[in-house]
Design a protein around this motif. Structure first.
Motif, mmCIF file in Angstrom:
data_model
loop_
_atom_site.group_PDB
_atom_site.id
_atom_site.type_symbol
_atom_site.label_atom_id
_atom_site.label_comp_id
_atom_site.label_asym_id
_atom_site.label_seq_id
_atom_site.Cartn_x
_atom_site.Cartn_y
_atom_site.Cartn_z
ATOM 1 N N ALA A 1 64.894 104.996 46.691
ATOM 2 C CA ALA A 1 65.144 103.613 46.329
ATOM 3 C C ALA A 1 64.452 103.192 45.034
ATOM 4 O O ALA A 1 64.743 102.134 44.511
ATOM 5 N N GLN A 2 63.546 103.969 44.512
ATOM 6 C CA GLN A 2 62.803 103.589 43.312
ATOM 7 C C GLN A 2 63.666 103.768 42.067
ATOM 8 O O GLN A 2 64.523 104.644 42.021
ATOM 9 N N PRO A 3 63.435 102.956 41.023
ATOM 10 C CA PRO A 3 64.210 103.094 39.794
ATOM 11 C C PRO A 3 63.811 104.362 39.041
ATOM 12 O O PRO A 3 62.692 104.847 39.192
ATOM 13 N N PRO A 4 64.725 104.899 38.221
ATOM 14 C CA PRO A 4 64.385 106.065 37.408
ATOM 15 C C PRO A 4 63.214 105.739 36.481
ATOM 16 O O PRO A 4 63.183 104.661 35.886
ATOM 17 N N GLN A 5 62.290 106.657 36.386
ATOM 18 C CA GLN A 5 61.079 106.402 35.614
ATOM 19 C C GLN A 5 60.546 107.681 34.993
ATOM 20 O O GLN A 5 60.657 108.754 35.578
ATOM 21 N N LEU A 6 59.956 107.531 33.831
ATOM 22 C CA LEU A 6 59.241 108.597 33.151
ATOM 23 C C LEU A 6 57.782 108.186 33.099
ATOM 24 O O LEU A 6 57.469 107.048 32.750
ATOM 25 N N SER A 7 56.908 109.079 33.473
ATOM 26 C CA SER A 7 55.481 108.817 33.380
ATOM 27 C C SER A 7 54.847 110.033 32.724
ATOM 28 O O SER A 7 55.051 111.159 33.180
ATOM 29 N N ARG A 8 54.112 109.794 31.650
ATOM 30 C CA ARG A 8 53.541 110.904 30.879
ATOM 31 C C ARG A 8 52.122 110.557 30.470
ATOM 32 O O ARG A 8 51.863 109.490 29.944
ATOM 33 N N ARG A 9 51.227 111.485 30.700
ATOM 34 C CA ARG A 9 49.849 111.363 30.219
ATOM 35 C C ARG A 9 49.775 112.019 28.860
ATOM 36 O O ARG A 9 50.278 113.128 28.666
ATOM 37 N N LEU A 10 49.148 111.327 27.945
ATOM 38 C CA LEU A 10 49.030 111.806 26.578
ATOM 39 C C LEU A 10 47.594 112.215 26.313
ATOM 40 O O LEU A 10 46.681 111.425 26.506
ATOM 41 N N GLY A 11 47.409 113.445 25.879
ATOM 42 C CA GLY A 11 46.072 113.934 25.587
ATOM 43 C C GLY A 11 45.514 113.336 24.313
ATOM 44 O O GLY A 11 46.242 112.896 23.426
ATOM 45 N N ARG A 12 44.223 113.338 24.213
ATOM 46 C CA ARG A 12 43.523 112.809 23.046
ATOM 47 C C ARG A 12 43.972 113.554 21.791
ATOM 48 O O ARG A 12 43.930 114.785 21.741
ATOM 49 N N ALA A 13 44.411 112.796 20.795
ATOM 50 C CA ALA A 13 44.821 113.328 19.486
ATOM 51 C C ALA A 13 45.931 114.376 19.584
ATOM 52 O O ALA A 13 46.068 115.205 18.704
ATOM 53 N N ASP A 14 46.738 114.332 20.638
ATOM 54 C CA ASP A 14 47.801 115.319 20.840
ATOM 55 C C ASP A 14 49.104 114.799 20.248
ATOM 56 O O ASP A 14 49.943 114.234 20.943
ATOM 57 N N LEU A 15 49.298 115.002 18.944
ATOM 58 C CA LEU A 15 50.504 114.514 18.270
ATOM 59 C C LEU A 15 51.760 115.241 18.729
ATOM 60 O O LEU A 15 52.862 114.746 18.527
ATOM 61 N N ARG A 16 51.620 116.403 19.380
ATOM 62 C CA ARG A 16 52.794 117.076 19.963
ATOM 63 C C ARG A 16 53.416 116.223 21.057
ATOM 64 O O ARG A 16 54.590 116.379 21.395
ATOM 65 N N ALA A 17 52.645 115.296 21.608
ATOM 66 C CA ALA A 17 53.156 114.430 22.671
ATOM 67 C C ALA A 17 54.259 113.501 22.178
ATOM 68 O O ALA A 17 55.088 113.058 22.969
ATOM 69 N N VAL A 18 54.303 113.218 20.878
ATOM 70 C CA VAL A 18 55.318 112.294 20.365
ATOM 71 C C VAL A 18 56.719 112.887 20.530
ATOM 72 O O VAL A 18 57.572 112.280 21.193
ATOM 73 N N PRO A 19 57.026 114.069 19.969
ATOM 74 C CA PRO A 19 58.374 114.613 20.182
ATOM 75 C C PRO A 19 58.638 114.999 21.634
ATOM 76 O O PRO A 19 59.775 114.888 22.112
ATOM 77 N N GLU A 20 57.614 115.422 22.364
ATOM 78 C CA GLU A 20 57.802 115.752 23.780
ATOM 79 C C GLU A 20 58.204 114.510 24.574
ATOM 80 O O GLU A 20 59.080 114.570 25.438
ATOM 81 N N THR A 21 57.573 113.386 24.276
ATOM 82 C CA THR A 21 57.904 112.137 24.956
ATOM 83 C C THR A 21 59.311 111.686 24.582
ATOM 84 O O THR A 21 60.073 111.220 25.436
ATOM 85 N N ARG A 22 59.674 111.841 23.316
ATOM 86 C CA ARG A 22 61.038 111.477 22.889
ATOM 87 C C ARG A 22 62.076 112.285 23.653
ATOM 88 O O ARG A 22 63.078 111.741 24.115
#
Length: 149
Positions: free
Chosen positions: A21-42
């Motif tokens: 019953a829950q809505p679709p959701q994305l949850s992501r933890r971003l590491g300190r100074a981890d700029l790789r997280a930007v394209p991964e999150t996209r």
């Protein structure tokens, strides 16, 4: 505190808990100074939104999410958490960090290159946006209506 980046969707949690019953959701933890997280999150957001909204809305969501994630990583030097929730009225994306300093949109100088335009983009393209203080840190959020032009 968080360690690295990871993705877990509500569908994953709901399937393991037997609750759909829950809505679709994305949850992501971003590491300190981890700029790789930007394209991964996209990429993860693109997957979440593959059947969402009018043409172009998911592209705007990706752009604005990238701006908020980049700001959290670059300007706080701490971990952060991004959550994107698709509901019946649209999309809400929230990036929470652990620094109390509030962001302010600013008009960049002509010689600033591409820096300093993130919150101006959010302010211009989001249907709603804001900043919410937490006990430790803040959450910067935006909302997009799926059917807006």
């Amino acid at each position: 505190m968080f360690g690295g980046s990871s993705v877990e969707t509500v569908e994953d949690r709901a399937a393991s808990a037997g609750d759909h019953a829950q809505p679709p959701q994305l949850s992501r933890r971003l590491g300190r100074a981890d700029l790789r997280a930007v394209p991964e999150t996209r990429r993860a957001l693109r997957e979440l939104l593959r059947h969402w909204g009018r043409p172009g809305r998911s592209d705007i969501a990706e752009l604005l999410t990238s701006e908020l994630v980049t700001n959290a990583i670059v300007h706080t030097d701490r971990e952060a958490l991004v959550t994107a929730t698709v509901g019946p009225d649209g999309l809400r994306v929230e990036v929470r960090d652990f620094v109390a300093r509030l962001p302010r949109p600013r008009v960049p100088a002509a010689d600033d290159g591409t820096n300093g335009r993130g919150l101006i983009l959010v302010e211009s393209l989001a249907d709603a946006w804001g900043v919410r203080a937490h006990g430790v840190g803040k959450a910067v959020w935006f909302e997009l209506d799926a059917d807006a032009a």
